[in-house]
Design an enzyme around this catalytic site. Structure first.
Site, PDB file in Angstrom:
ATOM      1  N   CYS A 103      -1.268  -8.021   2.525  1.00  0.00           N
ATOM      2  CA  CYS A 103      -0.507  -8.749   1.515  1.00  0.00           C
ATOM      3  C   CYS A 103       0.048 -10.020   2.145  1.00  0.00           C
ATOM      4  CB  CYS A 103       0.636  -7.892   1.000  1.00  0.00           C
ATOM      5  SG  CYS A 103       1.767  -7.458   2.311  1.00  0.00           S
ATOM      6  N   ASP A 508     -12.401 -43.805  -9.931  1.00  0.00           N
ATOM      7  CA  ASP A 508     -13.064 -44.861  -9.188  1.00  0.00           C
ATOM      8  C   ASP A 508     -14.345 -45.161  -9.973  1.00  0.00           C
ATOM      9  OD1 ASP A 508     -13.968 -46.459  -6.955  1.00  0.00           O
ATOM     10  OD2 ASP A 508     -15.319 -44.801  -6.534  1.00  0.00           O
ATOM     11  N   ASP A 698     -14.939 -40.986  -4.672  1.00  0.00           N
ATOM     12  CA  ASP A 698     -16.042 -40.459  -3.862  1.00  0.00           C
ATOM     13  C   ASP A 698     -16.157 -41.103  -2.490  1.00  0.00           C
ATOM     14  OD1 ASP A 698     -17.048 -42.975  -4.800  1.00  0.00           O
ATOM     15  OD2 ASP A 698     -18.990 -42.296  -4.060  1.00  0.00           O
TER      16      ASP A 698
END
Lengths: 799, 61
Positions: A103, A508, A698
């Site tokens: 956990c 972009d 990119d």
């Protein structure tokens, strides 16, 4: 037989028979110690040590505890070579697999413990992969000491190599399945007997039959107690040992109380037994954990698949001969031979041969990259044409690709804020729960001592904070796995949470909204030849060229349509020429042929490159080549706008080119001729206006903006810098994924919220009822399990 | 009454052990390694040449 110990080199005393199989041969050992150490080396997949070692080790004879001796091996520089990197002088960094993590608290425990060791400069444990990245100062501490500290905590740490982790995972999974099976089979039988016992209470049952059924239940519960429930005991013991609390403490306590009490009742031959509750509780807990673990593992597979692209074997050239060796054995400076069709095993530079290589692994660009002597190649890329002789510069952890994986690893180690909060709350909750159980027990002891046992048990079981601590990780894992199925790789944990708040998406242009390379856009026929013929001629001429424009012609025609070209001639900076069917054609810009007409060609978009095809007397055709929009870019922008997002284009390109693309997409907010620092400034301005910005990019030039945005996405075809700095990688390069990711982010936060409301609400409701004794233990077990299952199943809706 | 119960319970123990061992064997032989693959695999035909090949253009992924 040499008569010397293969491990330490000391003579083997007569009458001693210790041996280990190393590299396929049985090797003699001088003592039990050496045997154990050698076996440990072999078992850990580190056999290569025996090939690399330059000096014999000390005899293992005088070292006593076997476990510790095993760890000391990892200090050996030859062994460390395969998994340790040196980021700075005296600093070392290694990736470790931690075994026994159940956990988030275990992660925290390890992190905390290692961090306080002198000499350890940085520890990051990745919950989803169970990998730890440890950095230490070799002057102050050594690796064996670190591993030993981990072992003292009750975990096991192994240095990481991809293959080994897979084995560990497989083993753990099989063990979990076996435990679930044992718990399941036992539960079915015990429940059946329990029904008989309960029914007997109503309709009457003979004391001897009751006894028989109780003893049978006891025997059937034993496998659960002695095998299936072991992980709970271990985890609880670990927590107690380090003076901390986790949810397995009340779980273990409940199991022991229920079993111990039932055992007592069985021996006494009176009262109610709770064997059914023990089995059911264990089974449901094991199952929920198994489901959660599976969801988590799925989301890490993609990252590991990257690593596996590097081959395991390589052909080494040595002393004029060829030799197939494991990649781990390669050293910088070795010469390897890469045949066509093979993957390159290590980073290096070409010393001989010429070929082209597919580096789509890193760049996403599937077009072959030409390689010749002196050019660098990357491990994992595919050699396509001719044999290459490569001098190795980096192997294993020192390759470019391993670097990227480490970045992914680190990114995944960051937990979403909500999950951190849940961990903390669950921790406090456990203390509260134990206190409550104690108070309840005391209270009932004063009121009705006969019921103390049953009520306390119910309180312990019903309040198990499993649902609470599963709420966030389950939703997170399910969302990650759903995104991955759609080709969206989540590389940072916080991204999901932030995604749900995004209200402004910035793109972009080049390489993101568009492909970033020229495509044949338009063919304008200027004479009587048909367009297809012009195109065939142009493509044939371009066969001789390596210009990027050439590829766009070649992929615009079928390979069969190419015509034979004589006297092909390439004039760099101008174009190509050649004779086809007795006619001399030229293809290039205005400077190449005297016949090109003046002025612009109608209908050609701004920003496009125009190439002219002429024969000896006249112009035949004009070709417009332009960067093309990705297929679903418009749909993506429309979807984002429909969802109420602002959309902006932020490009380094010229104004007409940006305008042209924006007009096609219907985007009004435009920024052109932006340098990386300008882009960042624009982004900061948006953020100051209180907007939560998702940046999609990119290129290398986008890296700073990607890092600056609240959430960043990189195209899978982008540069690795861009991908490393972004939170999300769009592997399929489909822009519609942007809105899909945003949607998944919103949904997963919604689901996490539901899970929290459910978990807290359930406890708030169930605890008072249990404290006042209205819930029998078997119902408590069902309640607790159902609440956890609801949380996990609710999270699975995301997938 | 108890006699038949003892008889039935012994059968239960026998079946439980048998089922447990069977499951252990299944786990060990790797039948739980891949829960999705076999379901998909049965859908895949082996008649490869019948499937038309599509050529990917550059830039189309």
């Amino acid at each position: 037989m040499t008569g010397n110990c293969f491990h330490c080199g000391e003579p083997v005393p007569s009458g001693i028979d210790y041996s280990v199989v190393i590299q396929g041969e049985k090797r003699d050992m001088c003592c039990l110690g050496c045997e154990a150490v050698a076996q440990a080396i072999v078992d850990n997949g580190l056999e290569a040590y025996y090939q690399h070692r330059t000096a014999l080790p000390q005899s293992a004879r005088d070292l006593i505890p076997e476990e510790l001796r095993k760890l000391d091996l990892y200090n050996h520089p030859e062994i460390q070579k395969s998994f340790v990197i040196t980021p700075a002088e005296h600093l070392k960094q290694a990736s470790l697999i931690l075994e026994g993590i159940t956990c988030a608290a275990c992660v925290w425990l390890n992190e905390r413990h290692l961090q306080q060791l002198p000499g350890v400069t940085d520890v990051m444990v990745n919950y989803s992969t169970h990998r730890a990245r440890v950095t230490w100062d070799e002057r102050e501490i050594d690796l064996a000491r670190i591993l030993r500290e981990v072992q003292l905590l009750g975990y096991n740490a192994y240095p990481f190599n991809a293959k080994q982790q897979e084995d560990v995972r497989k083993k753990e999974r099989q063990r979990d399945l076996r435990r679930i099976a044992v718990a399941g089979i036992s539960m079915m039988q015990v429940m059946m007997l329990a029904v008989a016992l309960y029914a007997g209470d109503y309709s009457g049952i003979e004391a001897s039959t009751k006894d028989l059924l109780r003893y049978a239940s006891l025997v059937l519960t034993l496998p659960v107690m002695l095998y299936a429930a072991i992980p709970f005991y271990k985890s609880a013991w670990r927590a107690l040992q380090s003076g901390r609390m986790n949810m397995d403490v009340p779980v273990t306590l409940a199991i022991f109380v229920a079993f111990g009490g039932s055992l007592w009742m069985t021996a006494k031959g009176a009262g109610v037994v709770y064997y059914d509750a023990v089995c059911m509780f264990s089974l449901f807990l094991l199952t929920t954990r198994f489901l959660e673990r599976n969801a988590r593992e799925k989301s890490t597979e993609a990252a590991e698949n990257l690593l596996r692209m590097v081959p395991a074997m390589a052909t080494r050239l040595q002393d004029g001969g060829q030799q197939v060796v494991p990649v781990m054995e390669l050293e910088a400076g070795d010469l390897i031979l890469v045949k066509p069709g093979e993957s390159i095993a290590a980073d290096g530079s070409v010393t001989e041969g010429a070929s082209s290589v597919d580096e789509s692994l890193l760049t996403g660009e599937s077009r072959p990259v030409p390689k010749e002597a002196g050019v660098a190649v990357i491990a994992g890329s595919l050699n396509l044409e001719g044999p290459l002789q490569v001098q190795v510069t980096g192997v294993g952890e020192n390759t470019v690709i391993a670097g990227i994986i480490r970045m992914l690893d680190r990114a995944q180690a960051e937990k979403p804020r909500l999950a951190q909060l849940a961990d903390r709350v669950a921790g406090h909750f456990t203390y509260g729960l134990l206190a409550l159980a104690a108070v309840t027990a005391l209270g009932w002891w004063l009121v009705d001592p006969a019921k103390v046992f049953a009520v306390t048990l119910s309180v312990l079981v019903v309040t198990c904070p499993c649902a609470l601590s599963l709420a966030a990780p389950a939703a997170f894992a399910a969302a990650g796995s759903r995104l991955l199925k759609q080709g969206i790789l989540l590389t940072r944990g916080h991204a999901l949470e932030t995604l749900s708040h995004v209200n402004h998406v910035v793109f972009d242009k080049t390489g993101t909204l568009t492909f970033g390379k020229p495509f044949l856009h338009q063919t304008v026929v200027l004479a009587d030849l048909p367009a297809s013929r012009c195109l065939a001629i142009a493509a044939s001429l371009e066969q001789a060229s390596e210009h990027p424009l050439a590829a766009s012609f070649l992929c615009a025609v079928e390979p069969g349509a190419l015509l034979p070209v004589e006297q092909a001639q390439n004039t760099p900076g101008k174009g190509v020429a050649g004779i086809i069917g007795g006619v001399r054609y030229t293809l290039g810009n205005r400077q190449l042929s005297p016949h090109t007409p003046e002025g612009d060609v109608a209908g050609v978009p701004e920003g496009a490159t125009v190439v002219w095809l002429c024969d000896e007397t006249r112009p035949l055709a004009a070709f417009a080549l332009a960067d093309e929009l990705r297929p679903r870019a418009r749909e993506a922008v429309e979807q984002l706008k429909a969802a109420g997002m602002r959309v902006t284009i932020l490009s380094g390109d010229s104004r007409p080119a940006v305008n042209y693309i924006a007009a096609q997409l219907g985007v009004e907010s435009l920024y052109w001729e932006q340098r990386p620092e300008d882009k960042l400034a624009v982004l900061k301005r948006f953020q100051q206006e209180g907007e939560v910005v998702a940046m999609v990019g990119d290129g290398v030039n986008d890296a700073p903006v990607l890092a600056g945005a609240q959430v960043s996405m990189a195209m899978g075809s982008g540069t690795d810098v861009a991908r490393a700095t972004s939170d999300i990688v769009l592997l399929t390069q489909n822009l519609v994924d942007v809105s899909r990711a945003l949607e998944t982010g919103r949904e997963s936060i919604k689901i996490m919220g539901q899970n929290f409301v459910w978990a807290i609400g359930y406890n708030a409701l169930a605890v008072p009822i249990a404290v006042f004794g209205y819930i029998p233990p078997w119902l408590a077990a069902i309640g607790m399990s159902v609440s956890s299952l609801v949380v996990v199943v609710n999270a699975l809706r995301l997938r | 009454m108890d006699g038949i119960l003892i008889y039935l319970l012994s059968i239960t123990f026998f079946i439980v052990i048998f089922a447990g061992l069977g499951f252990f064997w299944a786990v060990r032989s790797g039948q739980f390694e891949d829960m999705e693959g076999p379901a998909q695999r049965i859908l895949m035909d082996d008649d490869d040449p019948m499937i038309p090949r599509r050529r990917l253009k550059d830039g189309e992924n």
